[in-house]
Write a protein that holds these residues in place. Structure first.
Motif, PDB file in Angstrom:
ATOM      1  N   GLU A   1      51.415  40.073  45.958  1.00 54.68           N
ATOM      2  CA  GLU A   1      50.018  40.097  45.543  1.00 54.68           C
ATOM      3  C   GLU A   1      49.620  38.710  45.057  1.00 54.68           C
ATOM      4  O   GLU A   1      50.311  38.106  44.256  1.00 54.68           O
ATOM      5  CB  GLU A   1      49.813  41.108  44.421  1.00 54.68           C
ATOM      6  N   VAL A   2      48.509  38.225  45.579  1.00 53.15           N
ATOM      7  CA  VAL A   2      48.007  36.908  45.201  1.00 53.15           C
ATOM      8  C   VAL A   2      46.725  37.108  44.400  1.00 53.15           C
ATOM      9  O   VAL A   2      45.833  37.839  44.814  1.00 53.15           O
ATOM     10  CB  VAL A   2      47.718  36.062  46.465  1.00 53.15           C
ATOM     11  N   PRO A   3      46.617  36.485  43.235  1.00 53.09           N
ATOM     12  CA  PRO A   3      45.407  36.656  42.438  1.00 53.09           C
ATOM     13  C   PRO A   3      44.191  36.025  43.118  1.00 53.09           C
ATOM     14  O   PRO A   3      44.310  35.051  43.840  1.00 53.09           O
ATOM     15  CB  PRO A   3      45.725  35.943  41.126  1.00 53.09           C
ATOM     16  N   THR A   4      43.034  36.616  42.871  1.00 55.82           N
ATOM     17  CA  THR A   4      41.795  36.058  43.414  1.00 55.82           C
ATOM     18  C   THR A   4      41.053  35.331  42.296  1.00 55.82           C
ATOM     19  O   THR A   4      41.238  35.622  41.118  1.00 55.82           O
ATOM     20  CB  THR A   4      40.901  37.162  43.997  1.00 55.82           C
ATOM     21  N   LEU A   5      40.201  34.413  42.680  1.00 58.08           N
ATOM     22  CA  LEU A   5      39.453  33.619  41.712  1.00 58.08           C
ATOM     23  C   LEU A   5      37.980  33.681  42.080  1.00 58.08           C
ATOM     24  O   LEU A   5      37.608  33.461  43.218  1.00 58.08           O
ATOM     25  CB  LEU A   5      39.931  32.156  41.752  1.00 58.08           C
ATOM     26  N   GLN A   6      37.158  34.026  41.098  1.00 54.30           N
ATOM     27  CA  GLN A   6      35.718  34.044  41.308  1.00 54.30           C
ATOM     28  C   GLN A   6      35.089  33.068  40.325  1.00 54.30           C
ATOM     29  O   GLN A   6      35.433  33.042  39.153  1.00 54.30           O
ATOM     30  CB  GLN A   6      35.154  35.444  41.061  1.00 54.30           C
ATOM     31  N   VAL A   7      34.179  32.253  40.843  1.00 49.90           N
ATOM     32  CA  VAL A   7      33.509  31.249  40.020  1.00 49.90           C
ATOM     33  C   VAL A   7      32.027  31.558  40.012  1.00 49.90           C
ATOM     34  O   VAL A   7      31.412  31.747  41.062  1.00 49.90           O
ATOM     35  CB  VAL A   7      33.758  29.822  40.581  1.00 49.90           C
ATOM     36  N   GLU A   8      31.441  31.631  38.829  1.00 48.68           N
ATOM     37  CA  GLU A   8      30.002  31.860  38.676  1.00 48.68           C
ATOM     38  C   GLU A   8      29.429  30.650  37.957  1.00 48.68           C
ATOM     39  O   GLU A   8      29.998  30.140  37.008  1.00 48.68           O
ATOM     40  CB  GLU A   8      29.748  33.116  37.874  1.00 48.68           C
ATOM     41  N   LYS A   9      28.258  30.207  38.423  1.00 48.20           N
ATOM     42  CA  LYS A   9      27.592  29.083  37.774  1.00 48.20           C
ATOM     43  C   LYS A   9      26.980  29.546  36.462  1.00 48.20           C
ATOM     44  O   LYS A   9      26.584  30.707  36.319  1.00 48.20           O
ATOM     45  CB  LYS A   9      26.536  28.508  38.685  1.00 48.20           C
ATOM     46  N   ALA A  10      26.838  28.616  35.559  1.00 52.84           N
ATOM     47  CA  ALA A  10      26.209  28.921  34.283  1.00 52.84           C
ATOM     48  C   ALA A  10      24.728  29.203  34.505  1.00 52.84           C
ATOM     49  O   ALA A  10      24.139  28.792  35.506  1.00 52.84           O
ATOM     50  CB  ALA A  10      26.394  27.746  33.328  1.00 52.84           C
ATOM     51  N   ASP A  11      24.108  29.885  33.568  1.00 55.29           N
ATOM     52  CA  ASP A  11      22.699  30.255  33.715  1.00 55.29           C
ATOM     53  C   ASP A  11      21.794  29.033  33.864  1.00 55.29           C
ATOM     54  O   ASP A  11      20.841  29.051  34.639  1.00 55.29           O
ATOM     55  CB  ASP A  11      22.243  31.063  32.482  1.00 55.29           C
ATOM     56  N   GLY A  12      22.046  27.930  33.189  1.00 54.92           N
ATOM     57  CA  GLY A  12      21.179  26.764  33.232  1.00 54.92           C
ATOM     58  C   GLY A  12      21.611  25.736  34.250  1.00 54.92           C
ATOM     59  O   GLY A  12      21.120  24.609  34.249  1.00 54.92           O
ATOM     60  N   ALA A  13      22.522  26.050  35.163  1.00 53.98           N
ATOM     61  CA  ALA A  13      23.028  25.058  36.128  1.00 53.98           C
ATOM     62  C   ALA A  13      21.990  24.788  37.210  1.00 53.98           C
ATOM     63  O   ALA A  13      21.225  25.676  37.599  1.00 53.98           O
ATOM     64  CB  ALA A  13      24.310  25.571  36.752  1.00 53.98           C
TER      65      ALA A  13
END
Length: 71
Positions: free
Chosen positions: A56-68
């Protein structure tokens, strides 16, 4: 000349390391009196193999900040 000496030195270090770990054992079987000495060398065995496994390989999710800024 220097390259040959470096190669001989590395070979000696590798042989010494193999002797320390028990992968190579050198025993003198005939004493060096009039004839040349006789040696017997036992070497270790290394076997390689493969095994198929599911990992099993971990997944990575990136979310931008609200003010980006949007690009």
């Amino acid at each position: 000349m220097r390259t040959i000496l470096v190669a001989l030195g590395l070979a000696a270090l590798i042989l010494a390391g193999l002797m320390v770990t028990g992968m190579v054992s050198i025993d003198q079987t005939r004493p060096a009196v009039v004839q040349a000495p006789k040696f017997k060398a036992d070497v270790g065995k290394v076997e390689l193999g493969t095994t198929n496994k599911t990992v099993e390989v971990p997944t990575l999710q990136v979310e931008k900040a609200d003010g980006a800024k949007q690009q």
